[in-house]
Write an enzyme that holds these catalytic residues in place. Structure first.
Site, PDB file in Angstrom:
ATOM      1  N   ILE A  10       0.823  -1.227   0.000  1.00 42.29           N
ATOM      2  CA  ILE A  10       0.000   0.000   0.000  1.00 42.29           C
ATOM      3  C   ILE A  10       0.854   1.273   0.000  1.00 42.29           C
ATOM      4  N   GLN A  13       3.589   3.114  -5.297  1.00 37.30           N
ATOM      5  CA  GLN A  13       2.855   3.969  -6.232  1.00 37.30           C
ATOM      6  C   GLN A  13       1.412   3.484  -6.414  1.00 37.30           C
ATOM      7  N   ASP A  59       4.973  -8.852   6.196  1.00 41.42           N
ATOM      8  CA  ASP A  59       6.009  -8.921   5.156  1.00 41.42           C
ATOM      9  C   ASP A  59       5.711 -10.141   4.294  1.00 41.42           C
ATOM     10  N   LEU A  81      -0.056  -6.350  -4.300  1.00 45.12           N
ATOM     11  CA  LEU A  81       0.814  -5.451  -5.061  1.00 45.12           C
ATOM     12  C   LEU A  81       2.245  -5.459  -4.532  1.00 45.12           C
ATOM     13  N   ALA A  83       5.944  -6.129  -3.825  1.00 44.71           N
ATOM     14  CA  ALA A  83       6.996  -6.804  -4.590  1.00 44.71           C
ATOM     15  C   ALA A  83       8.285  -6.010  -4.509  1.00 44.71           C
ATOM     16  N   GLN A  84       9.395  -6.692  -4.728  1.00 45.32           N
ATOM     17  CA  GLN A  84      10.639  -6.013  -5.074  1.00 45.32           C
ATOM     18  C   GLN A  84      10.440  -5.728  -6.553  1.00 45.32           C
ATOM     19  N   GLU A 130       6.656  -7.649 -18.089  1.00 42.92           N
ATOM     20  CA  GLU A 130       8.016  -8.209 -18.101  1.00 42.92           C
ATOM     21  C   GLU A 130       7.995  -9.708 -18.391  1.00 42.92           C
ATOM     22  N   TYR A 152      13.660 -10.726 -11.881  1.00 41.29           N
ATOM     23  CA  TYR A 152      12.335 -10.193 -11.510  1.00 41.29           C
ATOM     24  C   TYR A 152      11.247 -10.886 -12.325  1.00 41.29           C
ATOM     25  N   LYS A 156       8.168 -13.279 -11.162  1.00 40.41           N
ATOM     26  CA  LYS A 156       6.769 -12.914 -11.436  1.00 40.41           C
ATOM     27  C   LYS A 156       6.066 -13.991 -12.260  1.00 40.41           C
TER      28      LYS A 156
HETATM   29  P1  NAP Z   1       6.441   0.070  -5.837  1.00 35.34           P
HETATM   30  O1  NAP Z   1       6.102   1.518  -5.868  1.00 35.34           O
HETATM   31  O2  NAP Z   1       7.846  -0.356  -5.882  1.00 35.34           O
HETATM   32  O3  NAP Z   1       5.745  -0.553  -4.514  1.00 35.34           O
HETATM   33  C1  NAP Z   1       6.066  -1.829  -4.079  1.00 35.34           C
HETATM   34  C2  NAP Z   1       5.386  -2.079  -2.737  1.00 35.34           C
HETATM   35  O4  NAP Z   1       5.743  -3.396  -2.283  1.00 35.34           O
HETATM   36  C3  NAP Z   1       5.833  -1.102  -1.634  1.00 35.34           C
HETATM   37  O5  NAP Z   1       4.708  -0.790  -0.841  1.00 35.34           O
HETATM   38  C4  NAP Z   1       6.815  -1.943  -0.837  1.00 35.34           C
HETATM   39  O6  NAP Z   1       6.908  -1.566   0.516  1.00 35.34           O
HETATM   40  C5  NAP Z   1       6.158  -3.312  -0.928  1.00 35.34           C
HETATM   41  N1  NAP Z   1       7.073  -4.405  -0.588  1.00 35.34           N
HETATM   42  C6  NAP Z   1       8.296  -4.663  -1.119  1.00 35.34           C
HETATM   43  N2  NAP Z   1       8.813  -5.775  -0.557  1.00 35.34           N
HETATM   44  C7  NAP Z   1       7.902  -6.211   0.347  1.00 35.34           C
HETATM   45  C8  NAP Z   1       7.868  -7.296   1.262  1.00 35.34           C
HETATM   46  N3  NAP Z   1       8.883  -8.164   1.373  1.00 35.34           N
HETATM   47  N4  NAP Z   1       6.771  -7.455   2.044  1.00 35.34           N
HETATM   48  C9  NAP Z   1       5.738  -6.580   1.957  1.00 35.34           C
HETATM   49  N5  NAP Z   1       5.723  -5.519   1.134  1.00 35.34           N
HETATM   50  C10 NAP Z   1       6.794  -5.348   0.332  1.00 35.34           C
HETATM   51  O7  NAP Z   1       5.683  -0.700  -7.029  1.00 35.34           O
HETATM   52  P2  NAP Z   1       4.428  -0.246  -7.915  1.00 35.34           P
HETATM   53  O8  NAP Z   1       4.931   0.455  -9.124  1.00 35.34           O
HETATM   54  O9  NAP Z   1       3.415   0.382  -7.051  1.00 35.34           O
HETATM   55  O10 NAP Z   1       3.922  -1.669  -8.427  1.00 35.34           O
HETATM   56  C11 NAP Z   1       2.971  -2.425  -7.684  1.00 35.34           C
HETATM   57  C12 NAP Z   1       3.017  -3.878  -8.131  1.00 35.34           C
HETATM   58  O11 NAP Z   1       2.735  -3.965  -9.530  1.00 35.34           O
HETATM   59  C13 NAP Z   1       4.369  -4.565  -7.957  1.00 35.34           C
HETATM   60  O12 NAP Z   1       4.112  -5.912  -7.640  1.00 35.34           O
HETATM   61  C14 NAP Z   1       5.017  -4.473  -9.331  1.00 35.34           C
HETATM   62  O13 NAP Z   1       5.941  -5.513  -9.506  1.00 35.34           O
HETATM   63  C15 NAP Z   1       3.804  -4.616 -10.221  1.00 35.34           C
HETATM   64  N6  NAP Z   1       3.866  -3.970 -11.525  1.00 35.34           N
HETATM   65  C16 NAP Z   1       4.156  -2.648 -11.615  1.00 35.34           C
HETATM   66  C17 NAP Z   1       4.158  -2.033 -12.868  1.00 35.34           C
HETATM   67  C18 NAP Z   1       4.469  -0.565 -13.022  1.00 35.34           C
HETATM   68  O14 NAP Z   1       4.740  -0.148 -14.151  1.00 35.34           O
HETATM   69  N7  NAP Z   1       4.396   0.239 -11.973  1.00 35.34           N
HETATM   70  C19 NAP Z   1       3.850  -2.791 -14.016  1.00 35.34           C
HETATM   71  C20 NAP Z   1       3.541  -4.138 -13.861  1.00 35.34           C
HETATM   72  C21 NAP Z   1       3.534  -4.716 -12.615  1.00 35.34           C
HETATM   73  P3  NAP Z   1       8.012  -0.501   1.050  1.00 35.34           P
HETATM   74  O15 NAP Z   1       7.428   0.855   0.770  1.00 35.34           O
HETATM   75  O16 NAP Z   1       8.100  -0.828   2.482  1.00 35.34           O
HETATM   76  O17 NAP Z   1       9.273  -0.759   0.277  1.00 35.34           O
HETATM   77  N1  GDD Z   2      15.572   2.497 -14.321  1.00 36.73           N
HETATM   78  C1  GDD Z   2      16.263   2.945 -15.385  1.00 36.73           C
HETATM   79  N2  GDD Z   2      17.237   3.885 -15.208  1.00 36.73           N
HETATM   80  N3  GDD Z   2      15.966   2.447 -16.612  1.00 36.73           N
HETATM   81  C2  GDD Z   2      16.642   2.949 -17.677  1.00 36.73           C
HETATM   82  C3  GDD Z   2      17.632   3.927 -17.546  1.00 36.73           C
HETATM   83  C4  GDD Z   2      17.957   4.410 -16.249  1.00 36.73           C
HETATM   84  O1  GDD Z   2      18.824   5.262 -16.053  1.00 36.73           O
HETATM   85  N4  GDD Z   2      18.090   4.226 -18.791  1.00 36.73           N
HETATM   86  C5  GDD Z   2      17.435   3.471 -19.648  1.00 36.73           C
HETATM   87  N5  GDD Z   2      16.555   2.673 -19.001  1.00 36.73           N
HETATM   88  C6  GDD Z   2      15.685   1.672 -19.630  1.00 36.73           C
HETATM   89  C7  GDD Z   2      15.763   0.294 -18.978  1.00 36.73           C
HETATM   90  O2  GDD Z   2      16.911  -0.417 -19.468  1.00 36.73           O
HETATM   91  C8  GDD Z   2      14.453  -0.305 -19.456  1.00 36.73           C
HETATM   92  O3  GDD Z   2      14.610  -0.881 -20.731  1.00 36.73           O
HETATM   93  C9  GDD Z   2      13.519   0.897 -19.539  1.00 36.73           C
HETATM   94  O4  GDD Z   2      14.344   2.058 -19.482  1.00 36.73           O
HETATM   95  C10 GDD Z   2      12.479   0.987 -18.430  1.00 36.73           C
HETATM   96  O5  GDD Z   2      13.126   0.815 -17.186  1.00 36.73           O
HETATM   97  P1  GDD Z   2      12.353   1.079 -15.786  1.00 36.73           P
HETATM   98  O6  GDD Z   2      11.746   2.424 -15.787  1.00 36.73           O
HETATM   99  O7  GDD Z   2      13.314   0.747 -14.688  1.00 36.73           O
HETATM  100  O8  GDD Z   2      11.138   0.069 -15.827  1.00 36.73           O
HETATM  101  P2  GDD Z   2      11.041  -1.471 -16.262  1.00 36.73           P
HETATM  102  O9  GDD Z   2      10.289  -1.489 -17.549  1.00 36.73           O
HETATM  103  O10 GDD Z   2      12.329  -2.147 -16.204  1.00 36.73           O
HETATM  104  O11 GDD Z   2      10.141  -2.075 -15.091  1.00 36.73           O
HETATM  105  C11 GDD Z   2       8.930  -1.426 -14.687  1.00 36.73           C
HETATM  106  O12 GDD Z   2       7.857  -1.853 -15.496  1.00 36.73           O
HETATM  107  C12 GDD Z   2       7.546  -3.261 -15.403  1.00 36.73           C
HETATM  108  C13 GDD Z   2       6.368  -3.532 -16.371  1.00 36.73           C
HETATM  109  O13 GDD Z   2       6.850  -3.708 -17.653  1.00 36.73           O
HETATM  110  C14 GDD Z   2       8.702  -1.773 -13.213  1.00 36.73           C
HETATM  111  O14 GDD Z   2       7.640  -1.000 -12.733  1.00 36.73           O
HETATM  112  C15 GDD Z   2       8.350  -3.244 -13.038  1.00 36.73           C
HETATM  113  O15 GDD Z   2       7.952  -3.478 -11.681  1.00 36.73           O
HETATM  114  C16 GDD Z   2       7.182  -3.598 -13.969  1.00 36.73           C
HETATM  115  O16 GDD Z   2       6.849  -4.957 -13.856  1.00 36.73           O
END
Ligand code: NAP
Ligand code: GDD
Length: 363
Positions: A10, A13, A59, A81, A83-84, A130, A152, A156
């Site tokens: 929670i 983001q 956790d 939601l 996750a690392q 991913e 990762y 997943k």
């Molecule tokens: P985020 O901002 O990194 O939030 C992750 C949450 O998970 C945080 O609240 C974190 O808590 C918690 N968490 C991490 N490790 C934990 C553990 N061991 N036990 C309990 N809680 C833990 O991620 P988000 O962008 O909101 O994404 C939410 C979910 O959607 C994730 O599962 C992510 O993999 C997935 N997802 C995200 C995207 C995207 O583009 N944003 C796309 C596809 C899937 P702390 O604040 O304490 O670290």
């Molecule tokens: N983080 C980061 N930092 N990424 C970079 C950078 C940089 O300086 N420069 C280029 N990139 C490229 C990464 O190599 C990747 O191809 C792309 O930008 C997006 O990287 P991120 O923004 O870190 O996101 P992600 O796509 O790897 O992962 C996010 O989206 C996934 C869904 O497709 C995360 O939110 C994951 O949790 C989520 O599952």
């Protein structure tokens, strides 16, 4: 009967937006948090103390804490939601990532069964684009073959399959939203979009000199997180438990994201060179603003994500075009301009205070 939601993650983001959304729908909202030595509740601070909002320590690596919360809350819907969630970090902490992102999902599912909630509680699993990784086709839909391409994504993938297994083996209502990248003004600062919008705001206000990025050619289907949490809810309201791809169906490169973000702070970028030698140059001043650093290259990188949201549109009535790419970038840059301006103002106040103390104007 009141709907009782339990949101793991929670403080993240999505968790923070989803909590606001469910509260607006009249839900009793419970969330799990972890103990930390620093403040980690910035995104939900405004909700704390609200009558239908409750936090519990748990956790995903700790079954006992999960079972305790499940028994106490007895949720009707779980949004898993937690996750690392950082792909690059998963290369440095692969075991931790597997424990939370793979086994953690199993702990939730089995916990629900053991607490006698299997028939009354619906479960949403935060799955990801991913899974498509080294993509087998473009665009990707619910039938596209998976090819995970990071620790990762592999973790997943287990989460995705164990959800499907519990659905079929125990007839549980559990499903995965295969969400493509979604961003916002609350996005973690080390994800590429937020890193760029913060840098644009800082560079424009003289607080940063340059921005170092990795793969500029990487392609993503970027949507707005606020729109995506609504879809999580819609998935759990569907008559039957099914998995859905959630995406905009529009693709841009990291380079394009950069150009648009800097445009909003009045800097027009032109990219020259190739690979690690590529640079983003301010067209007006000739100054190098963006450089490539191989530190941000990944051992394996996912470079061509584009989702096909047809099923979500047809079956859930979800609108993937609610917030355009251009609007998303604008929202993020504007929020970061305000954030940086507040930091700069705070610094000025501190400097003035020191001066006044030294001159004896204030004591
Ligand atoms: P985020 O901002 O990194 O939030 C992750 C949450 O998970 C945080 O609240 C974190 O808590 C918690 N968490 C991490 N490790 C934990 C553990 N061991 N036990 C309990 N809680 C833990 O991620 P988000 O962008 O909101 O994404 C939410 C979910 O959607 C994730 O599962 C992510 O993999 C997935 N997802 C995200 C995207 C995207 O583009 N944003 C796309 C596809 C899937 P702390 O604040 O304490 O670290
Ligand atoms: N983080 C980061 N930092 N990424 C970079 C950078 C940089 O300086 N420069 C280029 N990139 C490229 C990464 O190599 C990747 O191809 C792309 O930008 C997006 O990287 P991120 O923004 O870190 O996101 P992600 O796509 O790897 O992962 C996010 O989206 C996934 C869904 O497709 C995360 O939110 C994951 O949790 C989520 O599952």
């Amino acid at each position: 009967m009141t709907n009782i939601a339990l949101i793991t993650g929670i403080t993240g983001q999505d968790g923070s937006f989803l909590a606001e959304f469910l509260l607006s729908k009249g839900y009793e909202v419970h969330g799990t948090i972890r103990r930390s030595s620093v403040d980690f509740r910035e995104r939900i601070m405004h909700l704390e103390g609200a009558p239908h909002f409750h936090l519990h320590y748990a956790d995903l690596g700790d079954s006992m804490s999960i079972i305790q919360v499940l028994n106490k809350v007895r949720p009707t819907e779980i949004y898993n939601l937690a996750a690392q969630s950082h792909v690059q970090v998963s290369f440095d902490s692969p075991e931790f990532t597997a424990d939370v992102d793979a086994t953690g999902v199993l702990r939730i599912l089995e916990g629900v069964r053991q607490c006698g909630l299997a028939k009354t509680c619906r479960i949403y699993q935060a799955s990801t684009s991913e899974l498509y990784g080294k993509v087998e086709e473009v665009p990707q839909n619910e039938n596209t073959q998976f090819h995970p391409y990071s620790p990762y994504a592999v973790a997943k993938l287990y989460g995705y399959w164990i959800v499907k297994e519990y659905r079929e083996a125990y007839n549980m209502y559990c499903c995965s939203g295969i969400l493509f990248n979604h961003e916002s003004e609350r996005r973690g600062e080390t994800f590429v979009t937020r890193k760029i919008t913060l840098a644009a705001a800082r560079i424009a206000q003289g607080k940063q000199d340059k921005l170092y990025l990795g793969n500029l050619s990487s392609l993503r289907d970027w949507g707005y997180a606020k729109d995506y949490v609504e879809c999580m809810w819609l998935i759990l309201q569907h008559e039957t438990p099914e998995d859905f791809v959630i995406a905009t169906g529009v693709q841009h490169s990291v380079r394009e994201f950069c150009q648009l973000a800097f445009h909003h702070v009045g800097i027009e970028l032109e990219f020259k060179g190739e690979g690690a030698d590529e640079k983003g140059i301010d067209k007006t001043t000739g100054k190098v603003i963006v450089e490539v650093s191989e530190d941000f290259y990944r051992p394996t990188d996912v470079v061509n994500l584009l989702g096909d949201p047809t099923k979500a549109k047809a079956k859930l009535g979800w609108n993937p075009a609610k917030t355009s790419f251009e609007e998303l970038v604008k929202i993020m840059v504007e929020a970061d301009i305000v954030k940086v301006a507040a930091e700069v103002a705070g610094e000025k106040v501190r400097t003035n205070l020191v001066e006044y103390l030294e001159k004896g104007i204030v004591k």
